[in-house]
Structure formats: C-alpha cells, structure tokens
Design an enzyme around this catalytic site. Sequence first.
Site, PDB file in Angstrom:
ATOM      1  N   LYS A  10       0.841  -1.129   0.111  1.00 29.08           N
ATOM      2  CA  LYS A  10       0.043   0.130   0.177  1.00 29.08           C
ATOM      3  C   LYS A  10       0.820   1.198  -0.022  1.00 29.08           C
ATOM      4  O   LYS A  10       2.004   1.163   0.693  1.00 29.08           O
ATOM      5  CB  LYS A  10      -0.986  -0.058   1.311  1.00 29.08           C
ATOM      6  CG  LYS A  10      -2.145   0.666   1.124  1.00 29.08           C
ATOM      7  CD  LYS A  10      -2.885   0.743   2.337  1.00 29.08           C
ATOM      8  CE  LYS A  10      -3.850   1.923   2.457  1.00 29.08           C
ATOM      9  NZ  LYS A  10      -4.259   2.168   3.776  1.00 29.08           N
ATOM     10  N   PRO A 191       4.911   7.998   1.486  1.00 29.24           N
ATOM     11  CA  PRO A 191       5.524   7.184   0.079  1.00 29.24           C
ATOM     12  C   PRO A 191       6.665   6.777   0.242  1.00 29.24           C
ATOM     13  O   PRO A 191       7.680   7.334   0.983  1.00 29.24           O
ATOM     14  CB  PRO A 191       5.466   8.235  -1.079  1.00 29.24           C
ATOM     15  CG  PRO A 191       4.183   9.153  -0.523  1.00 29.24           C
ATOM     16  CD  PRO A 191       4.362   9.495   1.057  1.00 29.24           C
ATOM     17  N   ASN A 192       6.942   5.700  -0.358  1.00 31.86           N
ATOM     18  CA  ASN A 192       8.402   5.178  -0.288  1.00 31.86           C
ATOM     19  C   ASN A 192       8.967   4.554   0.837  1.00 31.86           C
ATOM     20  O   ASN A 192      10.122   4.484   1.229  1.00 31.86           O
ATOM     21  CB  ASN A 192       9.523   6.193  -1.133  1.00 31.86           C
ATOM     22  CG  ASN A 192       9.019   6.533  -2.492  1.00 31.86           C
ATOM     23  OD1 ASN A 192       8.604   5.507  -3.215  1.00 31.86           O
ATOM     24  ND2 ASN A 192       9.051   7.870  -2.671  1.00 31.86           N
ATOM     25  N   ARG A 193       7.873   4.301   1.712  1.00 33.41           N
ATOM     26  CA  ARG A 193       8.324   3.812   3.145  1.00 33.41           C
ATOM     27  C   ARG A 193       9.171   4.966   3.957  1.00 33.41           C
ATOM     28  O   ARG A 193       9.957   4.610   4.761  1.00 33.41           O
ATOM     29  CB  ARG A 193       9.068   2.498   3.156  1.00 33.41           C
ATOM     30  CG  ARG A 193       8.268   1.308   2.613  1.00 33.41           C
ATOM     31  CD  ARG A 193       7.049   0.960   3.190  1.00 33.41           C
ATOM     32  NE  ARG A 193       6.194  -0.057   2.626  1.00 33.41           N
ATOM     33  CZ  ARG A 193       4.996   0.087   2.281  1.00 33.41           C
ATOM     34  NH1 ARG A 193       4.511   1.421   1.922  1.00 33.41           N
ATOM     35  NH2 ARG A 193       4.442  -1.002   1.887  1.00 33.41           N
ATOM     36  N   MET A 194       9.165   6.082   3.395  1.00 35.17           N
ATOM     37  CA  MET A 194       9.965   7.168   4.086  1.00 35.17           C
ATOM     38  C   MET A 194       8.963   7.890   5.053  1.00 35.17           C
ATOM     39  O   MET A 194       8.539   9.034   4.913  1.00 35.17           O
ATOM     40  CB  MET A 194      10.599   8.108   3.201  1.00 35.17           C
ATOM     41  CG  MET A 194      11.597   7.616   2.211  1.00 35.17           C
ATOM     42  SD  MET A 194      12.754   7.090   3.320  1.00 35.17           S
ATOM     43  CE  MET A 194      13.672   8.493   3.636  1.00 35.17           C
TER      44      MET A 194
END
Length: 215
Positions: A10, A191-194
């Site tokens: 997700k 977003p981007n696991r950041m």
Amino acid sequence: MENDLSNYRKIYKKSELSIKEVPENPIELFQKWFFEVEEFGGDIEANAMTVSTLGIDGFPNNRIVLLKKYTWEGFIFYTNYNSQKGKAIKQNPNVCLSFFWHNIERQVIIKGKAEKIAENLSDGYFESRPNGSKLGAWASDQSDVVSSRQFLDDRLASFEKKYENKEIPRPAHWGGYIVKPVSIEFWQGRPNRMHDRIRYSLQENFDWKIERLAP
Ligand SMILES: Cc1cc2nc3c(=O)[nH]c(=O)nc-3n(C[C@H](O)[C@H](O)[C@H](O)COP(=O)(O)O)c2cc1C
C-alpha cells in the site's frame, strides 16, 4: 501450506507530520490526531487500542481494550483488576499502548506507567454503563478458565436474578487504570516507506523532548 503475502503493498500518502508544526505537549497532538481520525471517518473504532503488559510468565501480552478518556495526565481504560493484565500490571506497571488508525495511515505508540484510578471515578463510569454490561462485569472472572459457555450463561442468569429491580453496584475488582505517559511516538505513513516519526520523551523537569526518528 503457505500463503505468500508479498503482494500486499500500500502506498501511504494521506498526510504528513512536520517537527516544526508539532505542539510542545504530545497530548495536544494526540487530541488533534484523534479528532482528525474521527472526521476522516470510515469503519474504524478510533478508541480501540492495543495494551501490552509484561506477563508474569516473562512474555509480552497484547490485547485490545477501549480508551475511555484521556486528559493531560494520561489515558484511561476499564477492565477487571484480577484479569491477566491486572495481575501483570500489579507486578510491573510499565505498559505500552498503541493505536493503528488505518483510515488516515497513522500509528501512535505510548509507553507509560499504569495505576488504578480513584474508586469514585470508576464508580462514575460503571454507573454510566448499560445494565447488561454491569452484570457482565459481575458474571465474568475475566481470564479464568471456564468449563463451558453454559457456565457463563448460568452465571449471568444468576446475577440477573440477584439484581432484578435493584441497583447494580460496581464490583470492587472492576475499574479503571490511567496510563501516565513517559514517551509517545506519532507515526504518519508516507510514500516510499519514508514515513514520518516524531517521538516525545518526558524529561526529568517534565518538559517533553521532541525528536524525529528514521522510518
Ligand atoms: C474491540 C475490543 C474492545 C475491547 N475492550 C475491552 C475493554 O475495554 N476492557 C477489557 O477489559 N477488555 C476489552 N476487550 C477484551 C480484551 O481484548 C481481552 O480479551 C480481555 O481484556 C482479557 O485480557 P487479559 O486476559 O489479557 O487480561 C476488548 C476486545 C476488543 C476486540
């Protein structure tokens, strides 16, 4: 048997958390987030939280309970003082609470010390509960092993009879705990696991130290 879940993926993008904009006190931010979770809506019990205790067997124990109040002092929930969690808290009051608000991609993790609230406060909350819940508190020796569902139904029936047309008092073994926080982490999915992670830690002078953590 196996079920590969690697395609569960997700992108979190609903909000952001900036250290420049957070208030000095984490309870204020908790309140802001709680209101936003409610406003955002969706099928969510915003006050459902995981309570972790250090079990008397040495294992961490988690379970969901409902947050019933929060104040500048801490976070209050109600339970059976003789339950597994009650016994664990008696031995070690250090607990962890956590919320996952998936509708707005947020997590809050609170570490703190649990203590029983004043009896009159527990009385006041017990009084506000529906009669069925009051009787349930009498009928269930929470976390004890029981022989059958029938046993529980019979116990409930016996208390229904006992308190028919009478006021139902609060059982002494049932009441609230307040968790007084020593650290609170706010996690906002990005977003981007950041992801954004901001942690408040209580200092000796009772100020809160605010730090950003790597995701
Ligand atoms: C949504 C939800 C809300 C719950 N709320 C409470 C609660 O407010 N108080 C409580 O004692 N148990 C509540 N429970 C039940 C607990 O998860 C747990 O089964 C029970 O407290 C016994 O835990 P213990 O044996 O670890 O002490 C709730 C469970 C769920 C799924």
